[in-house]
Design a protein around this motif. Sequence first.
Motif, short mmCIF file in Angstrom:
data_model
loop_
_atom_site.label_atom_id
_atom_site.label_comp_id
_atom_site.label_asym_id
_atom_site.label_seq_id
_atom_site.Cartn_x
_atom_site.Cartn_y
_atom_site.Cartn_z
N GLN A 1 0.83 -1.20 0.00
CA GLN A 1 0.00 0.00 0.00
C GLN A 1 0.87 1.26 0.00
O GLN A 1 0.57 2.24 -0.68
CB GLN A 1 -0.89 -0.02 1.23
N VAL B 1 0.72 4.41 -2.54
CA VAL B 1 0.50 5.80 -2.12
C VAL B 1 1.64 6.68 -2.61
O VAL B 1 1.42 7.78 -3.12
CB VAL B 1 0.37 5.89 -0.58
N ILE C 1 3.95 7.03 6.70
CA ILE C 1 3.45 5.66 6.60
C ILE C 1 4.23 4.77 7.56
O ILE C 1 3.67 3.91 8.22
CB ILE C 1 3.55 5.18 5.14
N ASN D 1 2.94 5.41 11.08
CA ASN D 1 1.65 4.74 11.26
C ASN D 1 1.82 3.24 11.47
O ASN D 1 1.16 2.64 12.32
CB ASN D 1 0.75 4.99 10.05
N LYS E 1 -7.52 -4.04 9.36
CA LYS E 1 -7.44 -3.97 7.90
C LYS E 1 -6.13 -3.31 7.51
O LYS E 1 -5.83 -2.21 7.92
CB LYS E 1 -8.62 -3.17 7.34
N GLY E 2 -5.31 -4.03 6.74
CA GLY E 2 -4.01 -3.52 6.33
C GLY E 2 -4.12 -2.32 5.45
O GLY E 2 -3.92 -2.29 4.34
N ARG F 1 -11.37 3.77 2.43
CA ARG F 1 -9.94 3.62 2.27
C ARG F 1 -9.31 4.97 1.91
O ARG F 1 -8.29 5.37 2.48
CB ARG F 1 -9.63 2.56 1.19
N ILE G 1 -6.59 6.96 4.28
CA ILE G 1 -5.28 7.38 3.79
C ILE G 1 -5.13 8.88 3.94
O ILE G 1 -4.12 9.38 4.43
CB ILE G 1 -5.07 6.94 2.33
N PHE H 1 -2.57 11.82 6.85
CA PHE H 1 -1.65 12.93 6.61
C PHE H 1 -2.19 14.20 7.23
O PHE H 1 -3.38 14.44 7.19
CB PHE H 1 -1.44 13.13 5.12
#
Lengths: 325, 300
Positions: free
Chosen positions: A11, A15, A301, A304, A324-325, B135, B139, B143
């Motif tokens: 992921q 991103v 990331i 997190n 959830k990954g 999702r 994401i 940030f």
Amino acid sequence: MTVFVLRRLAQTLLVLLITSVLVFGGLFMIGDPVEILVNPSADQIEKDRATKALGLDKPLHEQYVGFLRGALSGNLGNSFVYARPALEVIFERMPATLELAFLAMVIAVVLGIPLGLYAGLRPHSPLAKTIMAGSILGFSLPTFWVGLILILVFAVTLGWLPSTGRGPTTNVFGLQLSIFNWDGLRYALLPAINLALFKLSLIIRLTRAQVREQSLLDYIKFARAKGLSNTRVIGVHLLKNILIPLVTVVGLELGSVIAFAVVTETIFAWPGMGKLVIDSIFQLDRPVVVAYLLVVVFMFILINLVVDILYSVLDPRVRLSEVKG
Amino acid sequence: MSTVVVPAPLVETPWRRFRRQFAESRLALIGLALLVVIVAIALLAPWIAPQNPYDLAKLDLLDARLPPGATAADGMTYWLGTDGQGRDMFSAIIYGLRVSLYVGIASGVIALTLGAVIGVLAAYLGGRFEQIVMRIVDIQLGFPAILVALILLAVLGKGVDKIIIALVTVQWAYYARTARSAALVERHKEYIEAARALGLGAWRIVLRHLLPNSLPPLIVVGTVQVAHAIALEATLSFLGLGLPPTEPSLGLLIANGYEVLMSGKYWISVYPGVALLLTILAINLVGDQLRDVLNPRLSR
């Protein structure tokens, strides 16, 4: 666990790729860096030569493919302004930002948890009410304005602390850090306090809310019924349980402190990567802006991910395979 | 779409209870009063301000950077001093407040509308749509807002419309997440089942039934977010990335004073900052109490 980490890494790549496309495409549509970089009296031939030297004469998609190819081998392009690899410029500035962020976070945690504990345990005492009123104020104060006031009070009026720049650094495990000598720390104090204020309010409020919620639960009543001392009930039973959400928030906020350092570094002329990216935006130094964003997104990331793993270690009820990954 | 901003129709009793509970906190009442005054000042700016700060013909460069309380050549008193162009700070702050509030509220309303519809739709439809939306929300919320806004403004450039776009992009995800979780609770209640049994369409159920009943938590998030948006706009303008100098918001006024701060000319930065602080503080005080009153978990 391994599956979880692998999925997160996949992921992450996605991103990073999306960010690079968006930022690359967006930045390369605005302005002409050549106009800023060359001598104002330069003629068209000279400008064309500069454009070619920077590779700006090629179509956008070719530039992007070239960028990606470089990125795969760890090269995010050369800075237009510094004429050196953009990543190198950023990594050079990174220790300054990180030490500021850590110092701010330490201030926020060391002050915030005890204050929040007190406000949660004695919610009706005058001191607790003052703490809470202060935390609303801390929430409402715009960071950059507090920075100006700090400069005005402690640097201009009182003259106690320096207001701009970074002090002398010492070499700590190969990193140039300034907070480990007194003179350097003096320079870091104002910006760090500035950066810490908002997080301090957040930690106070979170700790208080957690204490109030947890102290009504059965395990606390049971511990008291067992005749345990107040110190033990609060210091061991309560603290252990309120630490779980606190660790999550502190971890996640560390990232946001790094991002918010952009503002503080600009005010205090702190030579970190936040100041670098603001300068680079104005100088249209695209490779540095793109590289900065990719580095910060990656750091985020990573933070997190570490927080998620830490969370599952602290709280055995959370199993990563279910997250959830 | 316009149905979204209309507050949920409340029967009189809950409204009275709401008012009584809200008034329990004196701080919240002070915040509310302050907020009313601030909004009134911003709305009535052209009639209250002693000077039109945008009218360059009225400005006298000889009056530049006068300290608070100084008198102009034409006999007007600059109670809060003047800025580098000889502009009356008090007038500049009143107009700046107008810009700041406008940007904050406009972006808040647009983001709330957008986020609420997407969030409620996600809860109602479920499946693929919900997964993809949530999702993206996850994401994006990973940030910090300032980073996302910084990138957007670096690309978009300056302007009121651009900063509103940036703030909406930053904020919609909060509303979407809140709306979804509120709607997930509401979705299984009997009145929704009744609406379905009546054969009402999905859009009608979402817009007329689910959305109004999911509003309370959204209002709480909304007040906090408007305060955030105002602070964020000020920060971005301070960094030189937000509004153009022709429409100075409070953040830009503070930035203008930053250069002369070191020489002790404090008023150009400090007073707009106080106005900004009072605005954000008033909204936060109201929002804090709203959260306590509207939160069913804390209901007394």
